[in-house]
Enzyme design. Structure first.
Site, PDB file in Angstrom:
ATOM      1  N   ARG A 121       0.789  -1.051   0.008  1.00 49.17           N
ATOM      2  CA  ARG A 121       0.261   0.162  -0.089  1.00 49.17           C
ATOM      3  C   ARG A 121       0.814   1.429  -0.424  1.00 49.17           C
ATOM      4  NH1 ARG A 121      -3.245  -3.265   3.545  1.00 49.17           N
ATOM      5  NH2 ARG A 121      -4.738  -3.686   2.733  1.00 49.17           N
ATOM      6  N   LYS A 143       4.403  11.482 -11.167  1.00 52.76           N
ATOM      7  CA  LYS A 143       3.434  10.456 -12.580  1.00 52.76           C
ATOM      8  C   LYS A 143       4.527   8.962 -12.422  1.00 52.76           C
ATOM      9  CE  LYS A 143       0.962  13.820 -15.005  1.00 52.76           C
ATOM     10  NZ  LYS A 143       1.068  14.283 -16.548  1.00 52.76           N
ATOM     11  N   GLU A 185      12.992  17.980 -24.204  1.00 50.49           N
ATOM     12  CA  GLU A 185      12.425  18.014 -23.284  1.00 50.49           C
ATOM     13  C   GLU A 185      12.687  19.665 -22.327  1.00 50.49           C
ATOM     14  OE1 GLU A 185       9.516  17.127 -22.338  1.00 50.49           O
ATOM     15  OE2 GLU A 185       9.562  14.395 -22.822  1.00 50.49           O
ATOM     16  N   LYS A 227       9.631  22.625 -13.553  1.00 51.82           N
ATOM     17  CA  LYS A 227       8.564  21.639 -12.764  1.00 51.82           C
ATOM     18  C   LYS A 227       8.380  21.407 -11.752  1.00 51.82           C
ATOM     19  CE  LYS A 227       7.341  17.339 -13.853  1.00 51.82           C
ATOM     20  NZ  LYS A 227       7.331  15.550 -15.178  1.00 51.82           N
ATOM     21  N   GLU A 237      -2.576  17.859 -12.153  1.00 51.30           N
ATOM     22  CA  GLU A 237      -2.717  18.222 -13.934  1.00 51.30           C
ATOM     23  C   GLU A 237      -4.465  18.223 -13.465  1.00 51.30           C
ATOM     24  OE1 GLU A 237      -0.721  15.620 -16.950  1.00 51.30           O
ATOM     25  OE2 GLU A 237      -2.239  16.310 -17.966  1.00 51.30           O
ATOM     26  N   ARG A 241      -0.418  22.457 -14.976  1.00 51.33           N
ATOM     27  CA  ARG A 241       0.483  21.274 -15.500  1.00 51.33           C
ATOM     28  C   ARG A 241       0.589  20.568 -16.470  1.00 51.33           C
ATOM     29  NH1 ARG A 241       2.214  16.153 -10.822  1.00 51.33           N
ATOM     30  NH2 ARG A 241       3.816  15.087 -12.843  1.00 51.33           N
ATOM     31  N   ASN A 245       2.584  19.320 -20.989  1.00 50.83           N
ATOM     32  CA  ASN A 245       1.768  18.241 -22.459  1.00 50.83           C
ATOM     33  C   ASN A 245       2.165  18.570 -24.056  1.00 50.83           C
ATOM     34  OD1 ASN A 245       1.974  16.425 -20.555  1.00 50.83           O
ATOM     35  ND2 ASN A 245      -0.133  17.294 -20.400  1.00 50.83           N
ATOM     36  N   HIS A 248       2.640  17.063 -26.800  1.00 49.41           N
ATOM     37  CA  HIS A 248       2.984  15.938 -26.810  1.00 49.41           C
ATOM     38  C   HIS A 248       1.911  14.921 -27.257  1.00 49.41           C
ATOM     39  CE1 HIS A 248       6.034  15.985 -23.826  1.00 49.41           C
ATOM     40  NE2 HIS A 248       5.701  14.797 -23.772  1.00 49.41           N
ATOM     41  N   HIS A 252       2.540  11.950 -29.122  1.00 54.63           N
ATOM     42  CA  HIS A 252       1.867  10.663 -29.360  1.00 54.63           C
ATOM     43  C   HIS A 252       1.650  10.308 -30.412  1.00 54.63           C
ATOM     44  CE1 HIS A 252       1.687  11.830 -24.464  1.00 54.63           C
ATOM     45  NE2 HIS A 252       3.027  11.530 -25.001  1.00 54.63           N
ATOM     46  N   HIS A 266      10.919   9.549 -27.767  1.00 52.19           N
ATOM     47  CA  HIS A 266       9.436  10.451 -27.777  1.00 52.19           C
ATOM     48  C   HIS A 266      10.405  11.686 -27.833  1.00 52.19           C
ATOM     49  CE1 HIS A 266       6.621  11.732 -24.850  1.00 52.19           C
ATOM     50  NE2 HIS A 266       7.729  12.392 -24.022  1.00 52.19           N
TER      51      HIS A 266
HETATM   52  P1  NAD Z   1      14.705   5.020 -21.075  1.00 50.57           P
HETATM   53  O1  NAD Z   1      14.662   4.587 -18.896  1.00 50.57           O
HETATM   54  O2  NAD Z   1      14.323   4.237 -22.075  1.00 50.57           O
HETATM   55  O3  NAD Z   1      16.725   5.597 -20.883  1.00 50.57           O
HETATM   56  C1  NAD Z   1      17.013   5.100 -22.313  1.00 50.57           C
HETATM   57  C2  NAD Z   1      18.372   4.584 -22.710  1.00 50.57           C
HETATM   58  O4  NAD Z   1      19.297   4.671 -22.056  1.00 50.57           O
HETATM   59  C3  NAD Z   1      17.963   2.806 -22.508  1.00 50.57           C
HETATM   60  O5  NAD Z   1      18.394   1.961 -23.518  1.00 50.57           O
HETATM   61  C4  NAD Z   1      18.308   2.855 -20.735  1.00 50.57           C
HETATM   62  O6  NAD Z   1      18.960   1.654 -21.153  1.00 50.57           O
HETATM   63  C5  NAD Z   1      20.188   3.862 -21.545  1.00 50.57           C
HETATM   64  N1  NAD Z   1      20.253   4.581 -20.981  1.00 50.57           N
HETATM   65  C6  NAD Z   1      19.865   5.349 -18.924  1.00 50.57           C
HETATM   66  N2  NAD Z   1      20.444   6.131 -19.001  1.00 50.57           N
HETATM   67  C7  NAD Z   1      22.236   5.795 -19.421  1.00 50.57           C
HETATM   68  C8  NAD Z   1      23.416   6.178 -19.298  1.00 50.57           C
HETATM   69  N3  NAD Z   1      23.554   7.291 -18.058  1.00 50.57           N
HETATM   70  N4  NAD Z   1      24.190   6.313 -19.814  1.00 50.57           N
HETATM   71  C9  NAD Z   1      24.007   4.926 -20.582  1.00 50.57           C
HETATM   72  N5  NAD Z   1      23.017   4.727 -21.036  1.00 50.57           N
HETATM   73  C10 NAD Z   1      21.401   4.966 -20.721  1.00 50.57           C
HETATM   74  O7  NAD Z   1      13.953   6.177 -21.879  1.00 50.57           O
HETATM   75  P2  NAD Z   1      13.596   7.733 -21.604  1.00 50.57           P
HETATM   76  O8  NAD Z   1      13.872   8.868 -21.810  1.00 50.57           O
HETATM   77  O9  NAD Z   1      14.873   7.881 -19.536  1.00 50.57           O
HETATM   78  O10 NAD Z   1      12.718   7.410 -20.694  1.00 50.57           O
HETATM   79  C11 NAD Z   1      11.114   7.336 -21.441  1.00 50.57           C
HETATM   80  C12 NAD Z   1      10.015   7.054 -20.446  1.00 50.57           C
HETATM   81  O11 NAD Z   1       9.840   7.752 -19.772  1.00 50.57           O
HETATM   82  C13 NAD Z   1       8.546   6.752 -21.279  1.00 50.57           C
HETATM   83  O12 NAD Z   1       8.339   5.283 -20.849  1.00 50.57           O
HETATM   84  C14 NAD Z   1       7.830   7.591 -20.983  1.00 50.57           C
HETATM   85  O13 NAD Z   1       6.556   7.608 -20.989  1.00 50.57           O
HETATM   86  C15 NAD Z   1       8.588   8.465 -19.326  1.00 50.57           C
HETATM   87  N6  NAD Z   1       8.031   9.570 -19.424  1.00 50.57           N
HETATM   88  C16 NAD Z   1       7.620   9.772 -17.733  1.00 50.57           C
HETATM   89  C17 NAD Z   1       7.086  10.832 -17.001  1.00 50.57           C
HETATM   90  C18 NAD Z   1       6.496  11.215 -16.470  1.00 50.57           C
HETATM   91  O14 NAD Z   1       6.464  12.705 -15.159  1.00 50.57           O
HETATM   92  N7  NAD Z   1       6.202   9.806 -14.849  1.00 50.57           N
HETATM   93  C19 NAD Z   1       7.293  11.879 -18.069  1.00 50.57           C
HETATM   94  C20 NAD Z   1       7.970  11.908 -19.383  1.00 50.57           C
HETATM   95  C21 NAD Z   1       8.488  10.437 -19.772  1.00 50.57           C
HETATM   96  N1  GLY Z   2       6.017  14.836 -18.237  1.00 48.78           N
HETATM   97  C1  GLY Z   2       4.514  15.457 -17.906  1.00 48.78           C
HETATM   98  C2  GLY Z   2       4.132  15.810 -16.517  1.00 48.78           C
HETATM   99  O1  GLY Z   2       4.768  15.882 -15.433  1.00 48.78           O
HETATM  100  O2  GLY Z   2       3.338  16.249 -16.180  1.00 48.78           O
END
Ligand code: NAD
Ligand code: GLY
Length: 363
Positions: A121, A143, A185, A227, A237, A241, A245, A248, A252, A266
């Site tokens: 939980r 998130k 971003e 942020k 949001e 917030r 996006n 996006h 998307h 992305h």
């Molecule tokens: P990711 O986590 O897939 O990382 C990208 C690649 O880089 C992977 O292959 C990873 O293994 C590698 N990597 C990570 N750190 C490294 C480093 N220091 N050196 C070498 N390689 C490294 O991708 P991302 O872009 O970080 O995250 C994408 C995800 O984030 C998506 O699923 C998206 O939906 C999510 N996201 C969430 C939010 C939120 O608010 N929660 C916001 C934006 C995106």
């Molecule tokens: N990445 C969008 C948010 O955190 O709201």
């Protein structure tokens, strides 16, 4: 030089620490939060680079850790991996008063945050983001989510981390394309609400991407400050917030039309999406053309795509993209929400965009 940025959310407040070399300080910074063994969740790319460093830094402060390594890639944000991770977390002996560490990009951060939010939980977790995208966006704000067949990020919870440790030095091992995608971003923050930051990026963006440690730390800290302020004002949001996006809704749709494949990362989709939002805003008479041109010039200067035709492997049709926009999870009452621009640094939300204008922007 590290900076500490507060995220003010009452009894869920926390700090984002930003700067080079922070991994060495993980033990000291996590000590007050760690009770019992600390699971450290990471992926197969990050583990060989940084896991030992984190484990040693924790051990130096008397903290026992339990590494959990998952596959790298978006596919890991799935029910299958959530089950695997929650089993491993339960086996690690972490208690309800314990701490879980997410060491990796947004995939590891989103999955681990979700697991932490539902395990027993709700257990505390720390974000140690290792991609540029994760340092400026996904590690902050609580998130968390996994993907399902119906769409991305559709199953998740809001669960704020207890601390975020963004060591900007680890970005030097990121593949250049991932780094640039994360930069999409970064620019977003300047465009949505801070023209002076956009101007700073025009002068310093390439320096940061080329590995200048001070420039990169400054860029990450500026995004995190922005942020943190937005999340503090609108955690769930219900309004402001959603400005985060920007780019996006189009982005998307482009990701969906290219099958979430290597054809489009992305952040690259967000870059093209922001360029489309600018063009649409100009077409609707909302934004001066020279601001759109200036923005697109900067994306090109850092090597980001700006046109749908920049995506390799064939151009998705306007009709296909409009259909994907209709399915966007950010739609309210069945109508997609767009972030449009009055200029660089001045974004706003609207649901009032004629379909033919959207179609023309995508055509
Ligand atoms: P990711 O986590 O897939 O990382 C990208 C690649 O880089 C992977 O292959 C990873 O293994 C590698 N990597 C990570 N750190 C490294 C480093 N220091 N050196 C070498 N390689 C490294 O991708 P991302 O872009 O970080 O995250 C994408 C995800 O984030 C998506 O699923 C998206 O939906 C999510 N996201 C969430 C939010 C939120 O608010 N929660 C916001 C934006 C995106
Ligand atoms: N990445 C969008 C948010 O955190 O709201």
């Amino acid at each position: 030089m590290t900076e500490s940025i507060p995220v003010s959310l009452g009894n869920r407040s926390y700090s984002i620490h930003v700067g080079p070399g922070l991994l060495a300080d993980v033990g000291r910074l996590l000590k007050p939060l760690a009770h019992g063994p600390v699971p450290v969740v990471t992926d197969a790319n990050v583990a060989p680079l940084y896991l030992d460093r984190v484990i040693s830094a924790l051990r130096a402060h008397g903290i026992d850790s339990c590494p959990i390594e998952l596959d790298a890639g978006e596919g890991t944000k799935s029910f299958r991996h959530l089950e695997k991770l929650t089993s491993a977390l339960l086996a690690s002996g972490v208690g309800r008063d314990g701490l879980i560490v997410a060491l990796g990009g947004g995939v590891i951060g989103d999955l681990t945050g979700f697991a932490a939010g539902i395990l027993k939980r709700g257990i505390d977790f720390a974000q140690v983001p290792t991609t540029l995208q994760a340092q400026v966006d996904s590690s902050v704000g609580g998130k968390t989510a996994i993907n399902v067949a119906e769409g991305k990020n559709l199953i998740g919870v809001f669960h704020q981390p207890r601390i975020v440790l963004a060591d900007t030095e680890v970005l030097t091992t990121l593949p250049a394309r991932e780094q640039r995608a994360g930069y999409g971003e970064v620019v977003k923050y300047g465009v949505l609400g801070d023209r002076a930051f956009f101007e700073w990026l025009e002068a310093n963006g390439n320096k940061a991407l080329d590995g200048d440690p001070a420039a990169m730390a400054q860029a990450v800290a500026t995004c995190c400050r922005m942020k943190a302020a937005i999340v503090a004002r609108d955690e769930r949001e219900s309004g402001e917030r959603a400005l985060l996006n920007l780019g996006h809704t189009f982005g998307h749709a482009l990701e969906a039309a290219t099958g979430y494949s290597d054809r489009l990362l992305h952040g690259e989709g967000v870059a093209i999406g922001m360029a489309l939002a600018f063009r649409l805003s100009v077409k609707l008479g909302l934004c001066p053309g020279q601001d759109a041109e200036r923005f697109i010039r900067h994306l090109k200067a850092v090597g980001l795509p700006t046109e749908i035709s920049d995506i390799p492997g064939g151009r998705p049709t306007a009709q296909e993209l409009v259909e994907h926009i209709g399915h966007d999870k950010k739609a309210k009452g069945g109508t997609a929400v767009f972030v449009l621009l009055r200029g660089i640094g001045d974004a706003f939300l609207t649901q009032d965009v004629p379909v033919d204008a959207i179609q023309a922007a995508l055509g």
